[in-house]
Design a protein around this motif. Structure first.
Motif, PDB file in Angstrom:
ATOM      1  N   ARG A   2      30.809   0.194   6.234  1.00  0.00           N
ATOM      2  CA  ARG A   2      30.450   0.958   5.035  1.00  0.00           C
ATOM      3  C   ARG A   2      30.026   0.037   3.905  1.00  0.00           C
ATOM      4  NH1 ARG A   2      34.303   5.994   3.639  1.00  0.00           N
ATOM      5  NH2 ARG A   2      32.557   7.390   3.877  1.00  0.00           N
ATOM      6  N   THR A   3      30.702  -1.074   3.777  1.00  0.00           N
ATOM      7  CA  THR A   3      30.367  -2.031   2.734  1.00  0.00           C
ATOM      8  C   THR A   3      28.959  -2.574   2.943  1.00  0.00           C
ATOM      9  OG1 THR A   3      32.698  -2.662   2.609  1.00  0.00           O
ATOM     10  CG2 THR A   3      31.114  -4.162   1.617  1.00  0.00           C
ATOM     11  N   PHE A   5      26.448  -0.986   4.414  1.00  0.00           N
ATOM     12  CA  PHE A   5      25.499   0.065   4.034  1.00  0.00           C
ATOM     13  C   PHE A   5      25.399   0.209   2.518  1.00  0.00           C
ATOM     14  CE2 PHE A   5      26.246   2.106   8.344  1.00  0.00           C
ATOM     15  CZ  PHE A   5      25.028   1.677   8.848  1.00  0.00           C
ATOM     16  N   LYS A   6      26.515   0.105   1.826  1.00  0.00           N
ATOM     17  CA  LYS A   6      26.491   0.176   0.366  1.00  0.00           C
ATOM     18  C   LYS A   6      25.712  -0.993  -0.227  1.00  0.00           C
ATOM     19  CE  LYS A   6      30.755   2.736  -0.466  1.00  0.00           C
ATOM     20  NZ  LYS A   6      32.100   2.685  -1.068  1.00  0.00           N
ATOM     21  N   THR A   7      25.929  -2.167   0.322  1.00  0.00           N
ATOM     22  CA  THR A   7      25.231  -3.353  -0.162  1.00  0.00           C
ATOM     23  C   THR A   7      23.730  -3.234   0.076  1.00  0.00           C
ATOM     24  OG1 THR A   7      27.173  -4.716   0.279  1.00  0.00           O
ATOM     25  CG2 THR A   7      25.085  -5.869  -0.012  1.00  0.00           C
ATOM     26  N   GLY A   9      22.045  -0.470   0.534  1.00  0.00           N
ATOM     27  CA  GLY A   9      21.561   0.618  -0.324  1.00  0.00           C
ATOM     28  C   GLY A   9      21.362   0.158  -1.749  1.00  0.00           C
ATOM     29  N   LEU A  10      22.305  -0.624  -2.261  1.00  0.00           N
ATOM     30  CA  LEU A  10      22.196  -1.151  -3.614  1.00  0.00           C
ATOM     31  C   LEU A  10      20.990  -2.087  -3.734  1.00  0.00           C
ATOM     32  CD1 LEU A  10      23.363  -1.379  -6.462  1.00  0.00           C
ATOM     33  CD2 LEU A  10      24.792  -3.258  -5.622  1.00  0.00           C
TER      34      LEU A  10
END
Length: 127
Positions: A2-3, A5-7, A9-10
């Motif tokens: 998840r981290t 994907f968040k990274t 995405g950011l």
């Protein structure tokens, strides 16, 4: 995971915002006083234009009255009638003008849609 994907995405969002900011900045309208770039003689396809001639004064007036509304344009245009010196080239086409100018050691190109009847001429000689 998840981290990651968040990274990612950011980073995508940052990239999109950066590109959008550049596009908006590059496409902005600019106010430029080109009269300070005029040096004589100005070369044209019909020969030289000196200060205190009708053609020079007409160009100077046109540039003075058209300081706003210039936009960047990276495209290359086939020149119509032109005025050229070491620091500026004014290419006059039907209903728009393209100006290449030297500012702070770098060349820039802008264009403006405008009535060019006063400064547009026909090239009748070779230069």
């Amino acid at each position: 995971m998840r981290t990651l994907f968040k990274t990612v995405g950011l980073l995508v969002v940052i990239l999109i915002v950066t590109i959008a900011g550049f596009v908006l900045w590059y496409g902005r309208e600019q106010n430029i006083d080109f009269t300070s770039y005029l040096r004589t003689p100005l070369n044209t396809c019909n020969g030289e234009v000196e200060v205190n001639t009708i053609e020079y004064e007409t160009l100077l007036d046109w540039l003075s009255n058209n300081q706003s509304g210039w936009t960047n344009n990276p495209a290359t245009f086939a020149p119509g009638y032109f005025y050229r010196s070491d620091e500026i080239t004014v290419s006059v086409l039907d209903n728009f003008v393209v100006i290449n100018f030297l500012a702070d050691g770098e060349w820039s190109q802008v264009q403006k849609s405008a009535n060019t009847d006063a400064i547009r001429n026909e090239c009748v000689g070779n230069s």
